[in-house]
Enzyme design. Structure first.
Site, mmCIF file in Angstrom:
data_model
loop_
_atom_site.group_PDB
_atom_site.id
_atom_site.type_symbol
_atom_site.label_atom_id
_atom_site.label_comp_id
_atom_site.label_asym_id
_atom_site.label_seq_id
_atom_site.Cartn_x
_atom_site.Cartn_y
_atom_site.Cartn_z
ATOM 1 N N ARG A 208 0.756 -1.541 0.035
ATOM 2 C CA ARG A 208 -0.221 -0.269 0.131
ATOM 3 C C ARG A 208 0.712 1.025 -0.170
ATOM 4 O O ARG A 208 1.675 1.369 0.267
ATOM 5 C CB ARG A 208 -0.797 0.012 0.926
ATOM 6 C CG ARG A 208 -2.296 -0.744 0.750
ATOM 7 C CD ARG A 208 -2.826 -1.073 2.279
ATOM 8 N NE ARG A 208 -3.607 -2.861 2.109
ATOM 9 C CZ ARG A 208 -4.952 -2.608 2.073
ATOM 10 N NH1 ARG A 208 -5.398 -1.674 2.056
ATOM 11 N NH2 ARG A 208 -4.828 -4.125 2.264
ATOM 12 N N SER B 285 -22.664 -14.453 11.099
ATOM 13 C CA SER B 285 -22.120 -13.138 10.841
ATOM 14 C C SER B 285 -22.327 -13.657 8.986
ATOM 15 O O SER B 285 -21.634 -14.682 8.856
ATOM 16 C CB SER B 285 -20.507 -12.792 11.445
ATOM 17 O OG SER B 285 -19.991 -11.984 10.581
ATOM 18 N N SER C 95 -19.191 -1.675 1.667
ATOM 19 C CA SER C 95 -18.497 -1.048 0.710
ATOM 20 C C SER C 95 -17.658 -0.913 -0.689
ATOM 21 O O SER C 95 -17.632 0.146 -1.293
ATOM 22 C CB SER C 95 -17.965 0.144 2.150
ATOM 23 O OG SER C 95 -17.035 -1.893 1.609
ATOM 24 N N HIS D 295 -22.070 2.604 5.516
ATOM 25 C CA HIS D 295 -21.741 2.658 4.323
ATOM 26 C C HIS D 295 -23.175 4.149 4.304
ATOM 27 O O HIS D 295 -23.551 3.969 2.553
ATOM 28 C CB HIS D 295 -21.059 2.583 3.026
ATOM 29 C CG HIS D 295 -19.775 2.578 3.562
ATOM 30 N ND1 HIS D 295 -18.379 2.809 3.141
ATOM 31 C CD2 HIS D 295 -19.338 1.339 4.622
ATOM 32 C CE1 HIS D 295 -17.903 2.460 3.750
ATOM 33 N NE2 HIS D 295 -17.704 1.691 4.689
ATOM 34 N N THR E 120 -20.635 5.210 11.864
ATOM 35 C CA THR E 120 -19.492 6.141 12.402
ATOM 36 C C THR E 120 -20.238 7.545 11.720
ATOM 37 O O THR E 120 -21.050 7.630 11.028
ATOM 38 C CB THR E 120 -18.891 5.325 10.996
ATOM 39 O OG1 THR E 120 -17.717 6.521 11.210
ATOM 40 C CG2 THR E 120 -19.758 5.973 10.106
ATOM 41 N N LYS F 44 -18.071 9.139 8.028
ATOM 42 C CA LYS F 44 -17.916 9.138 6.612
ATOM 43 C C LYS F 44 -19.616 9.600 5.931
ATOM 44 O O LYS F 44 -18.926 11.343 5.948
ATOM 45 C CB LYS F 44 -18.386 7.592 5.325
ATOM 46 C CG LYS F 44 -16.936 7.026 6.212
ATOM 47 C CD LYS F 44 -17.429 5.487 6.229
ATOM 48 C CE LYS F 44 -16.586 4.532 6.927
ATOM 49 N NZ LYS F 44 -14.778 4.607 6.769
ATOM 50 N N THR G 158 -9.928 7.013 26.310
ATOM 51 C CA THR G 158 -10.203 8.261 25.837
ATOM 52 C C THR G 158 -11.602 8.643 25.380
ATOM 53 O O THR G 158 -11.564 8.305 23.856
ATOM 54 C CB THR G 158 -9.090 9.040 25.128
ATOM 55 O OG1 THR G 158 -7.798 9.062 26.522
ATOM 56 C CG2 THR G 158 -9.703 10.167 25.991
ATOM 57 N N THR H 285 -8.415 -5.920 0.500
ATOM 58 C CA THR H 285 -9.570 -5.735 0.833
ATOM 59 C C THR H 285 -11.208 -6.353 0.353
ATOM 60 O O THR H 285 -12.007 -6.614 0.322
ATOM 61 C CB THR H 285 -9.859 -4.428 1.070
ATOM 62 O OG1 THR H 285 -8.273 -3.960 1.003
ATOM 63 C CG2 THR H 285 -10.621 -3.269 0.856
#
Ligand code: PLP
Length: 408
Positions: free
Chosen positions: A21, A136, A188, A216, A244, A247, A277, A361
């Site tokens: 990468r 799953s 995604s 997504h 999230t 995005k 934190t 990925t």
């Protein structure tokens, strides 16, 4: 052991396979998205970014920026500790109320990222529900897989989006076993969407807790941006909605939303919540401003969908192998890691940045370029991209024969 030698060999192997990468050195420019500066050593070029997950361009929205700046001046930069130690900052309390309202749930819990939210919630549910089995989807994101692994409960994988297979698995589990069905709404990399209503029906029939990752989809689907579950009128039937703020909402942070007791359970037992934190108050304020704005502006979702269709249609009519799907994601198949990297480099030379998506990925042989056009990608940018894509395809000897069926 010669540690350095080992590290070097592993990296070399990735390089040989074409899977190493390389990050683009970019400078986003507030107010100019999707234009950005790309640094190449001493030179700087201007490019158009096509692969950002800041799907709606909210990272540069004036109300989001103002909320972040104002909160920084009022509260300072950091949260001061975990919420157990430093106290819960009021901005996070308000953000959780905003998110619970978005999904029409009793409560929400904010964590530092979507990845941490999945890891923490699934690990906590899997570890604490006695004898739990997590069922799953085969294509679930790494954060869910790691969460399930960390919970050390039993796991069974069902074939991607295969409701009959899911039902067979649930049926075979002993009566009374606590079961969690974990899946995503929008996947995604291919952009396909789960048959959510059918999955929920099976969950209800077998007494399973449903857990959906809408990472997504939040901000992008539904009248107020509550995700595909909102669009399909299913929010009240899902037990845990995970999302999230990095995005569609353009900032950072993750969350789970659901019943007050479930949320309190994750808050009380989740290691990724207890021992880390909290989000800085200015970040929480920016997230809240973004969620509130996106909720009130359905027109941005329409524009986003229209732009995605426009790009998909344009590339398809030029003969490019678009992996056609029902979402806002426009993947174009290359099918080879080295050519995929090369296509990305050649596009960048022509002023367009799109990251190659290679193994792990996506499966080997399905390497692709993944375009995520935002409401800010205009016709001129799309025309220029189309011409560049056709030129690159010809230069690399790739076929221009049109639509590619998705692996889904
Ligand atoms: N879930 C899915 C399906 C994702 O694709 C991602 C990240 O891309 C995450 C969770 C993690 O979210 P975040 O980027 O907020 O950590």
């Amino acid at each position: 052991m010669d540690y350095e030698k080992f590290f070097g060999e592993q990296i070399e192997q990735l390089q040989d396979e074409g899977n190493y990468r390389i990050f683009a050195d970019l400078e986003r420019m507030a107010g100019e998205f999707p234009r950005a500066k790309a640094h190449h050593g001493d030179s700087v070029d201007e490019i158009v970014v096509w692969c950002s997950n800041d799907y709606l361009g909210m990272a540069q929205h004036p109300e989001v920026l103002a909320a972040m700046v104002d909160a920084t001046e009022r509260y300072g930069a950091g949260a001061g500790g975990t919420r157990n130690i430093g106290g819960t900052h009021h901005e996070i309390v308000l953000l959780e109320q905003e998110l619970a309202d978005l999904h029409q749930k009793e409560a929400a819990l904010v964590l530092t990222s979507g990845w941490v939210a999945n890891l923490t919630a699934l690990c906590t549910l899997g570890a604490k529900l006695p004898g739990a089995v997590i069922v799953s989807d085969a294509w679930n994101h790494n954060s869910m897989i790691e969460g399930i692994r960390a919970g050390r409960c039993d796991k069974v994988v069902f074939r991607h989006n295969d409701v009959d297979h899911l039902e067979l698995i649930l049926k075979a589990l002993p009566e009374g076993t606590p079961k969690i069905v974990a899946f995503e709404s929008v996947y995604s990399m291919d952009g396909d969407i789960a048959p959510i209503a059918d999955i929920l029906e099976v969950c209800e029939r077998h007494g399973a807790l449903s857990y959906i990752d809408e990472v997504h989809a939040v901000g992008l689907y539904g009248e107020r941006g509550g995700g595909v579950c909102e669009r399909e009128g299913l929010m009240d039937r899902v037990d845990v909605i995970q999302g999230t703020m990095a995005k569609g909402f353009g900032v950072i942070g993750g969350y789970v939303a659901g019943s007050r007791k479930m949320v309190d359970f994750v808050r009380s037992f989740g290691p990724g919540f207890i021992f880390s934190t909290a989000l800085p108050p200015p970040v929480a304020a920016a997230c809240r401003a973004s969620v509130a704005w996106v909720k009130a502006h359905p027109e941005i979702r329409e524009k986003h969908q229209e732009r995605a269709r426009a790009l998909s249609d344009r590339l398809l009519s030029a003969g490019l192998p678009v992996m056609v799907n029902q979402s806002h994601i426009v993947p174009v198949k290359v099918g080879d890691p080295v050519l995929c990297r090369r296509a990305s480099d050649l596009l960048e030379e022509r002023g367009h940045y799109v990251q190659p998506i290679n193994y792990p990925t996506v499966p080997k042989g399905t390497e692709r370029l993944r375009f995520t056009p935002s409401p800010n990608h205009d016709e001129q940018m799309m025309g220029s991209l189309e011409r560049a894509m056709v030129a690159v395809w010809k230069e690399l000897g790739l076929p221009l024969s049109g639509a590619e069926s998705s692996a889904a």
